[in-house]
Design a protein around this motif. Structure first.
Motif, PDB file in Angstrom:
ATOM      1  N   GLN A  54      -3.808   6.957   3.075  1.00 27.72           N
ATOM      2  CA  GLN A  54      -3.997   6.479   1.708  1.00 27.72           C
ATOM      3  C   GLN A  54      -3.528   5.038   1.544  1.00 27.72           C
ATOM      4  O   GLN A  54      -4.156   4.238   0.834  1.00 27.72           O
ATOM      5  CB  GLN A  54      -3.228   7.375   0.735  1.00 27.72           C
ATOM      6  N   GLU A 103     -12.924   6.456  -4.004  1.00 24.53           N
ATOM      7  CA  GLU A 103     -11.750   6.717  -4.816  1.00 24.53           C
ATOM      8  C   GLU A 103     -12.126   7.005  -6.275  1.00 24.53           C
ATOM      9  O   GLU A 103     -11.586   7.913  -6.906  1.00 24.53           O
ATOM     10  CB  GLU A 103     -10.818   5.515  -4.763  1.00 24.53           C
ATOM     11  N   GLY A 146       0.817  -1.212   0.000  1.00 22.50           N
ATOM     12  CA  GLY A 146       0.000   0.000   0.000  1.00 22.50           C
ATOM     13  C   GLY A 146       0.848   1.257   0.000  1.00 22.50           C
ATOM     14  O   GLY A 146       0.547   2.227  -0.717  1.00 22.50           O
ATOM     15  N   SER A 179       2.358   2.027  -3.345  1.00 21.33           N
ATOM     16  CA  SER A 179       1.428   2.533  -4.352  1.00 21.33           C
ATOM     17  C   SER A 179       1.242   4.047  -4.287  1.00 21.33           C
ATOM     18  O   SER A 179       0.628   4.634  -5.177  1.00 21.33           O
ATOM     19  CB  SER A 179       0.061   1.846  -4.201  1.00 21.33           C
ATOM     20  N   SER A 224      -6.112   2.752   3.031  1.00 20.54           N
ATOM     21  CA  SER A 224      -7.278   2.672   2.147  1.00 20.54           C
ATOM     22  C   SER A 224      -7.048   1.701   0.996  1.00 20.54           C
ATOM     23  O   SER A 224      -7.903   0.870   0.686  1.00 20.54           O
ATOM     24  CB  SER A 224      -7.598   4.064   1.590  1.00 20.54           C
ATOM     25  N   SER A 225      -5.882   1.777   0.366  1.00 15.82           N
ATOM     26  CA  SER A 225      -5.594   0.885  -0.762  1.00 15.82           C
ATOM     27  C   SER A 225      -5.296  -0.543  -0.316  1.00 15.82           C
ATOM     28  O   SER A 225      -5.325  -1.472  -1.126  1.00 15.82           O
ATOM     29  CB  SER A 225      -4.404   1.425  -1.568  1.00 15.82           C
ATOM     30  N   ARG A 267     -13.721   1.940  -2.713  1.00 14.56           N
ATOM     31  CA  ARG A 267     -13.619   2.035  -4.165  1.00 14.56           C
ATOM     32  C   ARG A 267     -14.504   3.151  -4.691  1.00 14.56           C
ATOM     33  O   ARG A 267     -14.131   3.896  -5.588  1.00 14.56           O
ATOM     34  CB  ARG A 267     -14.006   0.703  -4.784  1.00 14.56           C
TER      35      ARG A 267
END
Length: 214
Positions: free
Chosen positions: A133, A211, A103, A106, A136-137, A208
């Motif tokens: 972030q 985002e 993550g 990214s 979240s990913s 998702r």
């Protein structure tokens, strides 16, 4: 089967308590190790890499045996519950660190540079900009790891913890009611794991949507 329900209920509560304690420890270790892997300190990175590879490539059962049966030989003794929590947290931390690391990888470097240019320190940029972030990913991987760790609690019976698996095996040994005991075992594992799976799916969809907006 109705007469066995109180035993399974108590076993479920014990399994949940130890399981979520282990998950919490795994999350903390995962974040710390992922952050260290992003740092440019060779000694710390080497220690974390050794830890991750060691615990990802050995079974939890072997680790529990080492903690519970081998460490007392050198004077380190733990209760079965402490051993279960620590073993689950250590193996979970190794998996969580890889999830968090992917993550973090990214996130584009410009994110940190922009935060620093706005007056944040690098630690503040990591805490308030990069880490949220990355988490979240990492949600799909985190949910998969949590489910994996909760299922791994089934090996706790080997260190005399009265978890769900221990209860089922004990009842089968005493009353030879294999079908009834295993049916209840499946039902109680579903009670424990299905809410996590459903919550993870909902959380993943919301992330998702936030985002991409669809």
């Amino acid at each position: 089967m109705r007469s066995y329900l109180p035993l399974y209920r108590d076993a479920l509560l014990l399994t949940l308590r130890i399981g979520w304690q282990g998950v919490l420890l795994a999350l903390i270790l995962g974040i710390v190790c992922a952050a260290i892997l992003q740092m440019r300190v060779p000694v710390l990175r080497t220690i974390v890499v050794i830890y991750v590879e060691l615990f990802r490539n050995t079974p939890l059962l072997v680790q529990l045996f080492f903690l519970y049966f081998a460490l007392p030989k050198i004077g380190i003794r733990m209760t079965p519950e402490m051993c279960g929590t620590l073993g689950l947290g250590l193996i979970g931390g190794a998996y969580m660190s890889e999830t968090f690391r992917s993550g973090l990888d990214s996130i584009a470097p410009i994110q940190e540079e922009s935060a620093v240019s706005l007056g944040m320190s690098r630690s503040q940029a990591f805490r308030y900009v990069i880490l949220p972030q990355a988490v979240s990913s990492s949600v799909p991987g985190l949910v998969a790891n949590v489910i994996f760790l909760l299922k791994e609690t089934s090996v706790f019976s080997t260190i005399s913890l009265m978890d769900l698996m221990f209860t089922a095996k004990d009842l089968i040994g005493m009353y030879a009611k294999t079908l009834e005991c295993l049916t209840l075992l499946v039902i109680f594992y579903l009670i424990m794991l299905l809410p996590v799976s459903i919550l993870g799916s909902v959380l993943e969809r919301r992330m998702r949507y936030a985002e991409f907006g669809d």
